[in-house]
Design an enzyme around this catalytic site. Structure first.
Site, PDB file in Angstrom:
ATOM      1  N   TRP A 188       0.835  -1.207   0.000  1.00  0.00           N
ATOM      2  CA  TRP A 188       0.000   0.000   0.000  1.00  0.00           C
ATOM      3  C   TRP A 188       0.866   1.252   0.000  1.00  0.00           C
ATOM      4  O   TRP A 188       0.530   2.248  -0.632  1.00  0.00           O
ATOM      5  CB  TRP A 188      -0.911   0.003   1.229  1.00  0.00           C
ATOM      6  CG  TRP A 188      -1.820   1.191   1.303  1.00  0.00           C
ATOM      7  CD1 TRP A 188      -3.066   1.316   0.760  1.00  0.00           C
ATOM      8  CD2 TRP A 188      -1.548   2.449   1.957  1.00  0.00           C
ATOM      9  NE1 TRP A 188      -3.591   2.559   1.040  1.00  0.00           N
ATOM     10  CE2 TRP A 188      -2.684   3.273   1.766  1.00  0.00           C
ATOM     11  CE3 TRP A 188      -0.477   2.946   2.679  1.00  0.00           C
ATOM     12  CZ2 TRP A 188      -2.753   4.564   2.280  1.00  0.00           C
ATOM     13  CZ3 TRP A 188      -0.541   4.229   3.178  1.00  0.00           C
ATOM     14  CH2 TRP A 188      -1.675   5.023   2.979  1.00  0.00           C
ATOM     15  N   HIS A 189       1.992   1.186   0.694  1.00  0.00           N
ATOM     16  CA  HIS A 189       2.828   2.373   0.814  1.00  0.00           C
ATOM     17  C   HIS A 189       3.615   2.691  -0.444  1.00  0.00           C
ATOM     18  O   HIS A 189       4.026   3.839  -0.638  1.00  0.00           O
ATOM     19  CB  HIS A 189       3.792   2.228   2.001  1.00  0.00           C
ATOM     20  CG  HIS A 189       3.154   2.531   3.316  1.00  0.00           C
ATOM     21  ND1 HIS A 189       2.456   1.588   4.039  1.00  0.00           N
ATOM     22  CD2 HIS A 189       3.085   3.675   4.032  1.00  0.00           C
ATOM     23  CE1 HIS A 189       1.996   2.145   5.143  1.00  0.00           C
ATOM     24  NE2 HIS A 189       2.356   3.407   5.172  1.00  0.00           N
ATOM     25  N   GLY A 190       3.836   1.725  -1.293  1.00  0.00           N
ATOM     26  CA  GLY A 190       4.570   2.050  -2.509  1.00  0.00           C
ATOM     27  C   GLY A 190       4.894   0.832  -3.347  1.00  0.00           C
ATOM     28  O   GLY A 190       4.984  -0.292  -2.848  1.00  0.00           O
TER      29      GLY A 190
END
Length: 461
Positions: free
Chosen positions: A314-316
């Site tokens: 989700w973060h990258g």
């Protein structure tokens, strides 16, 4: 557009307040919020506002279909289409390049890399939409039949591009009817200015030092740790300041968003850290992934690592984020097994040291998207360079000693407690609080006038 620039604070926000408060009718206020939110979003991404509008329209229709055919095959079909659409948008815009890069590393031929711009805040507003669609399908919320209200929920500019992730159930009633009292506006203003101070005075200064230290490939051990310490402060004050400003703005418009941070750097364990850090994300994965997979009752270890793999993703779209997520999955597994009980028995200072040591190591995984730089940091941090410190370490530490001290204190509840105590003193609190607020805003405004370094780290998510 970011909250901490002159155009937003000096032009956009005052204009929105004028338009919003001229209208007394909630329906008109919802229209104003939607239109101004689209302008806010289009300011930095003019073309991608179309994708936001398409996403809102499609999911509004899916919601109506789920409600119309509730508990039947039609509802299941609409729900499935909504999941495919939302994950499809997220996959294409955020992960297509990552997938192609990895395929090119494996295949004997090369696939052309897609040149796709990442829409601001796509991870945040996609998760908000999913919370509505899932809760509607499960019968936890009622369908929103007004396109304007649904658009207001998804696109509301205070939390559109960097959270917190607001669930539809939490503000459904306020979309229909809300009032803003003088206390609401005052509390919202204080929260917004507090966030502005954290961003401009702490996060930006810490970030400037962190970049200077961590982007150097020849670091002494002390430099490596000092750099990651400054980044530890930057990412907390940067992200929590945005949440503070979003919550404050929401309050000034009559909405009550959930808290997103509760002093995570005073945690005694990694488990506690994740109960205090980015609360809206961790509770989203808990309620919509971990528990539906079986939670602690069925294949808990598998469920834990799925959640933390997805948290990293989700973060990258980069392997370092996946590694960062699995890193926390390992520690949470260890603590759930037996280590957490041991931590609760040892003196608190050792718990804090343990937690912050591994949190800082985790931020190194988070910071470096380049594997070679990441490996180099670990080598430097654990003695590869041979030098414990150098001139860079000493000069940076001396020039930023005040900032480190303020950041440490600012990471605890002490400043908020002290402000409450001072402002509650009989006879002076009633005028001291607004004076402090005005002084803080003037300082922030003067910093914005002369500042050139003003990134928001979580805009990329």
């Amino acid at each position: 557009m970011v909250f901490s620039n002159l155009i937003f604070v000096g032009v956009f926000l005052p204009l929105v307040f004028v338009l919003y408060y001229i209208c007394k009718n909630t329906s008109y206020r919802n229209v104003i919020l939607v239109l101004t939110s689209l302008v806010f979003y289009a300011w930095g991404e003019p073309s991608l506002v179309i994708m936001l509008a398409v996403s809102i329209t499609l999911n509004y229709i899916y919601g109506l279909l789920i409600d119309k055919f509730y508990a039947g095959p039609g509802a299941k079909a609409a729900f499935t289409a909504a999941l495919i659409t939302n994950f499809g948008f997220l996959g294409v815009f955020k992960y297509a390049g990552f997938v192609v890069d990895n395929l090119n590393a494996l295949l004997p031929f090369e696939i052309p890399e897609p040149n796709i711009s990442l829409p601001l805040g796509i991870s945040f507003y996609t998760f908000q939409i999913l919370s509505y669609i899932i809760d509607l399908y499960k019968g936890r919320v009622k369908v929103q039949k007004s396109l304007i209200k649904f658009a207001g929920y998804v696109s509301m500019f205070p939390q559109l591009v960097a959270g917190p992730i607001v669930r539809y159930a939490d503000i459904a009633e306020e979309l229909d009817s809300r009032t803003v009292t003088a206390d609401d506006f005052a509390d919202g203003s204080k929260r917004f200015v507090a966030g502005l101070c954290k961003k401009l005075l702490l996060a930006n200064n810490a970030g400037s030092a962190a970049s200077m230290l961590l982007d150097n490939m020849n670091m002494a051990t002390g430099t490596a740790w000092l750099g990651i310490l400054m980044y530890t402060f930057q990412i907390y004050f940067d992200f929590s300041s945005y949440s503070d400003m979003a919550i404050g703005l929401g309050r000034m418009f009559g909405f009550h968003f959930i808290e997103n941070f509760r002093y995570p750097y005073i945690s005694r364990s990694i488990t506690e850290f994740w109960r205090r850090w980015h609360i809206s994300l961790s509770t989203f994965f808990r309620d919509y992934v971990y528990i539906p997979l079986g939670g602690n009752r069925y294949r808990a270890v598998r469920n834990l690592f799925i959640v933390w793999f997805l948290t990293g993703m989700w973060h990258g779209a980069s392997w370092n984020f996946i590694l960062w997520g699995l890193f926390y999955g390992v520690f949470l597994f260890i603590e759930k097994s037996s280590f957490k009980q041991f931590l609760m028995k040892i003196p608190r200072p050792f718990c804090y040291i343990y937690t912050m040591f591994f949190v800082m190591v985790g931020w190194a995984l988070f910071y470096y998207t380049d594997t070679a730089q990441l490996i180099n940091w670990f080598k430097c941090a654990f003695g590869k360079s041979g030098a414990g410190y150098d001139l860079v370490t000493v000069t940076t530490l001396c020039s930023n000693a005040w900032l480190i001290a303020v950041c440490i204190i600012g990471s605890t509840p002490l400043p908020a407690w002290l402000c409450r105590k001072i402002c509650s003193v009989k006879g002076i609190g009633i005028w001291l609080e607004p004076l402090m607020l005005i002084a803080a805003f003037v300082i922030c405004y003067s910093v914005m006038v002369g500042s050139t370094y003003n990134p928001f780290l979580y805009f990329r998510f």
